[in-house]
Design a protein around this motif. Structure first.
Motif, PDB file in Angstrom:
ATOM      1  N   SER A 137       0.831  -1.213   0.000  1.00 30.52           N
ATOM      2  CA  SER A 137       0.000   0.000   0.000  1.00 30.52           C
ATOM      3  C   SER A 137       0.865   1.262   0.000  1.00 30.52           C
ATOM      4  N   VAL A 138       2.034   1.194   0.658  1.00 28.43           N
ATOM      5  CA  VAL A 138       2.945   2.340   0.698  1.00 28.43           C
ATOM      6  C   VAL A 138       3.496   2.620  -0.697  1.00 28.43           C
ATOM      7  N   ILE A 139       3.916   1.565  -1.388  1.00 29.30           N
ATOM      8  CA  ILE A 139       4.457   1.726  -2.740  1.00 29.30           C
ATOM      9  C   ILE A 139       3.383   2.257  -3.679  1.00 29.30           C
ATOM     10  N   LYS A 140       2.180   1.718  -3.565  1.00 31.62           N
ATOM     11  CA  LYS A 140       1.075   2.204  -4.404  1.00 31.62           C
ATOM     12  C   LYS A 140       0.811   3.684  -4.131  1.00 31.62           C
ATOM     13  N   ALA A 141       0.862   4.060  -2.865  1.00 31.18           N
ATOM     14  CA  ALA A 141       0.632   5.461  -2.510  1.00 31.18           C
ATOM     15  C   ALA A 141       1.689   6.363  -3.138  1.00 31.18           C
ATOM     16  N   PHE A 142       2.953   5.919  -3.101  1.00 29.78           N
ATOM     17  CA  PHE A 142       4.029   6.730  -3.686  1.00 29.78           C
ATOM     18  C   PHE A 142       3.816   6.912  -5.179  1.00 29.78           C
ATOM     19  N   LEU A 143       3.460   5.840  -5.863  1.00 30.54           N
ATOM     20  CA  LEU A 143       3.247   5.931  -7.308  1.00 30.54           C
ATOM     21  C   LEU A 143       2.039   6.797  -7.642  1.00 30.54           C
ATOM     22  N   ASP A 144       0.978   6.663  -6.845  1.00 32.16           N
ATOM     23  CA  ASP A 144      -0.249   7.418  -7.119  1.00 32.16           C
ATOM     24  C   ASP A 144      -0.109   8.902  -6.780  1.00 32.16           C
ATOM     25  N   ASN A 145       0.643   9.190  -5.720  1.00 38.06           N
ATOM     26  CA  ASN A 145       0.713  10.563  -5.207  1.00 38.06           C
ATOM     27  C   ASN A 145       1.986  11.304  -5.612  1.00 38.06           C
ATOM     28  N   TYR A 146       2.782  10.720  -6.469  1.00 37.71           N
ATOM     29  CA  TYR A 146       4.114  11.258  -6.767  1.00 37.71           C
ATOM     30  C   TYR A 146       4.078  12.743  -7.127  1.00 37.71           C
ATOM     31  N   THR A 147       3.130  13.143  -7.927  1.00 39.13           N
ATOM     32  CA  THR A 147       3.086  14.546  -8.371  1.00 39.13           C
ATOM     33  C   THR A 147       2.647  15.487  -7.253  1.00 39.13           C
ATOM     34  N   LEU A 148       2.159  14.950  -6.148  1.00 37.33           N
ATOM     35  CA  LEU A 148       1.697  15.783  -5.039  1.00 37.33           C
ATOM     36  C   LEU A 148       2.788  16.040  -4.010  1.00 37.33           C
ATOM     37  N   TYR A 149       3.871  15.274  -4.066  1.00 35.73           N
ATOM     38  CA  TYR A 149       4.930  15.421  -3.073  1.00 35.73           C
ATOM     39  C   TYR A 149       5.813  16.621  -3.384  1.00 35.73           C
ATOM     40  N   ALA A 150       6.382  17.181  -2.328  1.00 38.86           N
ATOM     41  CA  ALA A 150       7.425  18.181  -2.528  1.00 38.86           C
ATOM     42  C   ALA A 150       8.594  17.508  -3.226  1.00 38.86           C
ATOM     43  N   ASN A 151       9.210  18.188  -4.190  1.00 34.17           N
ATOM     44  CA  ASN A 151      10.310  17.597  -4.950  1.00 34.17           C
ATOM     45  C   ASN A 151      11.444  17.132  -4.042  1.00 34.17           C
ATOM     46  N   VAL A 152      11.723  17.913  -3.010  1.00 33.03           N
ATOM     47  CA  VAL A 152      12.803  17.549  -2.094  1.00 33.03           C
ATOM     48  C   VAL A 152      12.516  16.211  -1.434  1.00 33.03           C
ATOM     49  N   PHE A 153      11.284  16.019  -0.987  1.00 33.36           N
ATOM     50  CA  PHE A 153      10.934  14.751  -0.340  1.00 33.36           C
ATOM     51  C   PHE A 153      10.994  13.591  -1.324  1.00 33.36           C
ATOM     52  N   ALA A 154      10.378  13.749  -2.495  1.00 33.61           N
ATOM     53  CA  ALA A 154      10.340  12.663  -3.483  1.00 33.61           C
ATOM     54  C   ALA A 154      11.749  12.238  -3.878  1.00 33.61           C
ATOM     55  N   ASN A 155      12.624  13.225  -4.104  1.00 38.72           N
ATOM     56  CA  ASN A 155      14.004  12.903  -4.483  1.00 38.72           C
ATOM     57  C   ASN A 155      14.750  12.236  -3.348  1.00 38.72           C
ATOM     58  N   THR A 156      14.535  12.705  -2.128  1.00 34.98           N
ATOM     59  CA  THR A 156      15.195  12.094  -0.961  1.00 34.98           C
ATOM     60  C   THR A 156      14.733  10.661  -0.776  1.00 34.98           C
ATOM     61  N   TYR A 157      13.445  10.424  -0.922  1.00 33.04           N
ATOM     62  CA  TYR A 157      12.916   9.069  -0.731  1.00 33.04           C
ATOM     63  C   TYR A 157      13.525   8.097  -1.743  1.00 33.04           C
ATOM     64  N   MET A 158      13.574   8.507  -3.005  1.00 34.08           N
ATOM     65  CA  MET A 158      14.169   7.630  -4.021  1.00 34.08           C
ATOM     66  C   MET A 158      15.655   7.412  -3.749  1.00 34.08           C
ATOM     67  N   GLU A 159      16.344   8.464  -3.337  1.00 28.61           N
ATOM     68  CA  GLU A 159      17.769   8.340  -3.038  1.00 28.61           C
ATOM     69  C   GLU A 159      18.010   7.377  -1.891  1.00 28.61           C
ATOM     70  N   MET A 160      17.146   7.411  -0.877  1.00 31.14           N
ATOM     71  CA  MET A 160      17.309   6.532   0.279  1.00 31.14           C
ATOM     72  C   MET A 160      17.006   5.067  -0.048  1.00 31.14           C
ATOM     73  N   CYS A 161      16.476   4.829  -1.247  1.00 28.48           N
ATOM     74  CA  CYS A 161      16.168   3.448  -1.662  1.00 28.48           C
ATOM     75  C   CYS A 161      17.292   2.816  -2.475  1.00 28.48           C
ATOM     76  N   GLU A 162      18.417   3.517  -2.643  1.00 25.99           N
ATOM     77  CA  GLU A 162      19.446   3.019  -3.552  1.00 25.99           C
ATOM     78  C   GLU A 162      20.132   1.754  -3.056  1.00 25.99           C
ATOM     79  N   ASN A 163      20.048   1.468  -1.764  1.00 24.16           N
ATOM     80  CA  ASN A 163      20.636   0.233  -1.248  1.00 24.16           C
ATOM     81  C   ASN A 163      19.571  -0.764  -0.800  1.00 24.16           C
ATOM     82  N   VAL A 164      18.367  -0.578  -1.303  1.00 23.89           N
ATOM     83  CA  VAL A 164      17.235  -1.441  -0.978  1.00 23.89           C
ATOM     84  C   VAL A 164      16.753  -2.105  -2.266  1.00 23.89           C
ATOM     85  N   ALA A 165      16.435  -3.386  -2.194  1.00 21.45           N
ATOM     86  CA  ALA A 165      15.905  -4.082  -3.370  1.00 21.45           C
ATOM     87  C   ALA A 165      14.532  -3.511  -3.703  1.00 21.45           C
ATOM     88  N   LEU A 166      14.380  -3.022  -4.928  1.00 23.63           N
ATOM     89  CA  LEU A 166      13.123  -2.385  -5.317  1.00 23.63           C
ATOM     90  C   LEU A 166      12.105  -3.414  -5.791  1.00 23.63           C
TER      91      LEU A 166
END
Length: 325
Positions: A162-191
């Motif tokens: 549900s969290v992943i679905k929320a990110f994909l659905d709400n991506y355009t609503l997030y502040a750019n700083v948050f969206a970029n930080t979240y993706m960056e923090m996933c670089e060592n996590v299996a997507l």
């Protein structure tokens, strides 16, 4: 901690330290480590050392440097470091310590807490709340560390889907700083596959390449989709930037089969020429990649290949000329 965060078992670390195994993810001719330790009688108090050890041209730890570091530690702290952990909080001055950048430090702390089963805190729970309802939560109250802590649970959180679905659905609503930080923090996590495809689709919007999406796509194993995506990106003028090439070299070496390696070095040579680096940029990427154990043979083979392009031939000729000076 060189090109990605990876846990090492004790024997693997010992083999690397003793020079009987290659450092798996070298960066800038060094092996980078974050070492967590604690006193068994006080296991809730953990201590961390960040150290970097120089590597020889084959990618093995230089024994003299390792011994020098240990001499410094033993002289300053004594033989039983674990029994005197209070002293170990602050390493004595030495040329082998380093302070990770803010992003890497946040990811390291998140991985350590996850590995040691430290429960996710309320701050990290705010991340989930913002992901699901960005209109109701002030993203500026969310720290980078909280984002890293939450991202570390991406595949194991009870509400991951549900969290992943929320990110994909709400991506355009997030502040750019948050969206970029979240993706960056996933670089060592299996997507998860849906998140990976989203990052690929959003890697390039119009003429701008998203470095955060590029970092998020970092994978510990070869991935056909990511490999094809990088090949396509490197044939476009939008990738003629040092920061983009640096992220690809640092985070996507696992994707470098012969064809991607060739395209990457050709683009590096073009950027070197366009920006007037006189071979220094190309030489830097070459020296960096040739020290990665799994790429060393491929890089050296390409260097001598009669089928290399004119762009690569000229870049290697310049490299040889500089080496002879």
């Amino acid at each position: 901690m060189g090109r990605r965060l990876t846990q090492l078992d004790a024997q693997s670390f010992l083999d690397i330290e003793n020079g009987s195994a290659y450092a798996p993810y070298p960066r800038q001719q060094h092996a980078w480590f974050g070492i967590v330790f604690w006193n068994i009688q006080a296991s809730t108090q953990h201590y961390i050392w960040f150290i970097k050890l120089p590597l020889d041209e084959q990618g093995l730890v230089v024994a003299a440097a390792r011994n020098h570091f240990l001499d410094i530690i033993v002289d300053a702290l004594g033989q039983s470091i674990a029994d005197d952990a209070e002293k170990a909080q602050t390493l004595p001055d030495n040329p082998y310590s380093f302070v990770p950048g803010q992003s890497l430090l946040a990811q390291f702390n998140a991985m350590v807490k996850y590995t040691l089963d430290v429960p996710i805190n309320e701050e990290a729970q705010k991340v989930e709340a913002y992901l699901k309802a960005p209109q109701l939560v002030d993203w500026q109250q969310i720290s980078m560390q909280s984002v890293a802590d939450f991202a570390q649970t991406l595949n194991n959180h009870e509400k991951s889907a549900s969290v992943i679905k929320a990110f994909l659905d709400n991506y355009t609503l997030y502040a750019n700083v948050f969206a970029n930080t979240y993706m960056e923090m996933c670089e060592n996590v299996a997507l998860p596959e849906t998140f990976e495809l989203f990052c690929i689709d959003n890697l390039q919007r119009e003429e701008e390449v998203s470095l955060s999406a590029l970092r998020a796509l970092s994978a510990p194993h070869f991935n056909d989709r990511i490999n094809a995506c990088l090949k396509s990106l490197l044939t476009e003028s939008a990738s003629q930037r040092i920061d983009i090439l640096s992220v690809i070299a640092a985070r996507h070496f696992e994707q470098m089969d012969e064809s991607l390696l060739r395209v990457f070095l050709e683009q590096s040579a073009r950027v070197d020429e366009l920006e007037g680096h006189n071979g220094a940029l190309f030489s830097g990427f070459f020296s960096d990649l040739v020290q990665i154990p799994k790429l060393r043979r491929q890089v050296l083979t390409l260097m001598r290949s009669p089928d290399r392009s004119k762009t690569l031939a000229q870049a290697f000729d310049r490299l040889f000329a500089q080496a002879r000076k």
